[in-house]
Design an enzyme around this catalytic site. Structure first.
Site, PDB file in Angstrom:
ATOM      1  N   HIS A  55     -36.702  12.859-106.098  1.00  0.00           N
ATOM      2  CA  HIS A  55     -37.551  13.818-106.818  1.00  0.00           C
ATOM      3  C   HIS A  55     -36.873  15.160-106.942  1.00  0.00           C
ATOM      4  O   HIS A  55     -35.930  15.463-106.210  1.00  0.00           O
ATOM      5  CB  HIS A  55     -38.874  14.000-106.059  1.00  0.00           C
TER       6      HIS A  55
ATOM      7  N   HIS B  91     -32.746  20.614-108.574  1.00  0.00           N
ATOM      8  CA  HIS B  91     -31.839  19.559-108.109  1.00  0.00           C
ATOM      9  C   HIS B  91     -32.645  18.374-107.601  1.00  0.00           C
ATOM     10  O   HIS B  91     -33.854  18.476-107.357  1.00  0.00           O
ATOM     11  CB  HIS B  91     -30.990  20.091-106.956  1.00  0.00           C
TER      12      HIS B  91
HETATM   13  P1  2AM Z   1     -35.461  19.179-101.566  1.00  0.00           P
HETATM   14  O1  2AM Z   1     -36.301  19.596-102.708  1.00  0.00           O
HETATM   15  O2  2AM Z   1     -34.129  19.851-101.576  1.00  0.00           O
HETATM   16  O3  2AM Z   1     -35.237  17.703-101.490  1.00  0.00           O
HETATM   17  C1  2AM Z   1     -40.343  18.217 -98.641  1.00  0.00           C
HETATM   18  O4  2AM Z   1     -39.778  18.875 -97.557  1.00  0.00           O
HETATM   19  C2  2AM Z   1     -39.579  18.478 -99.901  1.00  0.00           C
HETATM   20  O5  2AM Z   1     -39.692  19.866-100.251  1.00  0.00           O
HETATM   21  C3  2AM Z   1     -38.108  18.178 -99.813  1.00  0.00           C
HETATM   22  O6  2AM Z   1     -37.776  17.432-100.944  1.00  0.00           O
HETATM   23  C4  2AM Z   1     -37.437  19.540 -99.722  1.00  0.00           C
HETATM   24  O7  2AM Z   1     -36.132  19.654-100.179  1.00  0.00           O
HETATM   25  C5  2AM Z   1     -38.404  20.404-100.485  1.00  0.00           C
HETATM   26  N1  2AM Z   1     -38.361  21.832-100.143  1.00  0.00           N
HETATM   27  C6  2AM Z   1     -38.136  22.819-101.019  1.00  0.00           C
HETATM   28  N2  2AM Z   1     -38.237  23.999-100.447  1.00  0.00           N
HETATM   29  C7  2AM Z   1     -38.523  23.817 -99.153  1.00  0.00           C
HETATM   30  C8  2AM Z   1     -38.730  24.680 -98.049  1.00  0.00           C
HETATM   31  N3  2AM Z   1     -38.672  26.004 -98.177  1.00  0.00           N
HETATM   32  N4  2AM Z   1     -38.975  24.108 -96.861  1.00  0.00           N
HETATM   33  C9  2AM Z   1     -39.019  22.773 -96.735  1.00  0.00           C
HETATM   34  N5  2AM Z   1     -38.848  21.918 -97.754  1.00  0.00           N
HETATM   35  C10 2AM Z   1     -38.602  22.413 -98.944  1.00  0.00           C
END
Ligand code: 2AM
Length: 219
Positions: free
Chosen positions: A70, A150
């Site tokens: 995702h 991303h």
């Molecule tokens: P990602 O988008 O890089 O994959 C759940 O943790 C999802 O939220 C993950 O997919 C994670 O990384 C995203 N995410 C985005 N910002 C975040 C944050 N500040 N803290 C934790 N997870 C975050």
């Protein structure tokens, strides 16, 4: 009793649909495999904590892969994160919820921490992108809106997936400053570039399109 209040999810994002997800996982697999065997990569393994010229299996190194591929728009932690209630209430978010979108992947990248796919958002998709998404993780820098977009493909042991977007912004920062990068030829249907500190990016000659659904993940 019925909950009157709308629940805010763990995060909002575009979720890749099954068929395209299988293809994207395979593309990622091929890229990691080919990069592992790529001579210039094998010559720079120190940044990955390995001795040069030894074989590093990136598929094993990025052993943690997300359950559903995702592209996160807003991490909310069920409403605990600042601005998440406001985001959930945005007109664009309500309108876009459960709708289909095609995301365009322009590059794949690898760092000693994460492997990811860079997503180029359309004007319409940018309406779902939070104003402060880039500032949230890199407050001192300025980026075009959507720079952090991303899809996490894998993370190294003990690395949180939130790191993937930070790594992508690091690449973009180096690109903005005209940072030194080495053109090392073609692999996997793209041009592979080495930046610094173990940062590799594959610019795809043809964008990869993936079908997604914009939704919330509740866990
Ligand atoms: P990602 O988008 O890089 O994959 C759940 O943790 C999802 O939220 C993950 O997919 C994670 O990384 C995203 N995410 C985005 N910002 C975040 C944050 N500040 N803290 C934790 N997870 C975050």
């Amino acid at each position: 009793p019925t909950l009157e209040k709308e629940l805010v999810p763990l995060y909002f994002g575009w979720f890749v649909m099954k068929r395209d997800e299988d293809t994207l996982r395979k593309t990622s697999h091929d890229f990691l495999e080919q990069l592992s065997n790529f001579k210039p990569f094998r010559k720079r393994l120190q940044e990955y904590g390995y001795e040069d010229k030894h074989k590093l299996d990136l598929l094993k190194y990025f052993g943690k892969t997300p359950n559903i591929l995702h592209c996160t728009t807003k991490y909310c932690d069920y409403g605990k994160v600042a601005g998440s209630e406001e985001y959930a209430k945005m007109e664009a978010v309500k309108k876009g919820y459960s709708k289909a979108y095609i995301l365009h992947i322009t590059a794949l990248f690898v760092t000693p921490r994460t492997a990811g796919a860079r997503v180029e958002l359309t004007e319409e998709q940018l309406t779902l992108w939070p104003q402060d998404a880039e500032k949230e993780v890199m407050p001192k820098d300025t980026f075009p809106k959507g720079s952090r977009a991303h899809i996490t493909l894998g993370t190294a042991a003990d690395v949180q997936d939130v790191q993937t977007g930070i790594d992508l912004l690091e690449f973009i920062k180096l690109q903005q400053s005209g940072g030194e990068k080495e053109d090392l030829g073609e692999i996997c249907g793209g041009k592979i570039y080495y930046y610094e500190n173990g940062m590799w990016m594959l610019n795809l000659s043809r964008k990869i399109e993936v079908k997604t659904i914009f939704s919330g993940y509740y866990g």
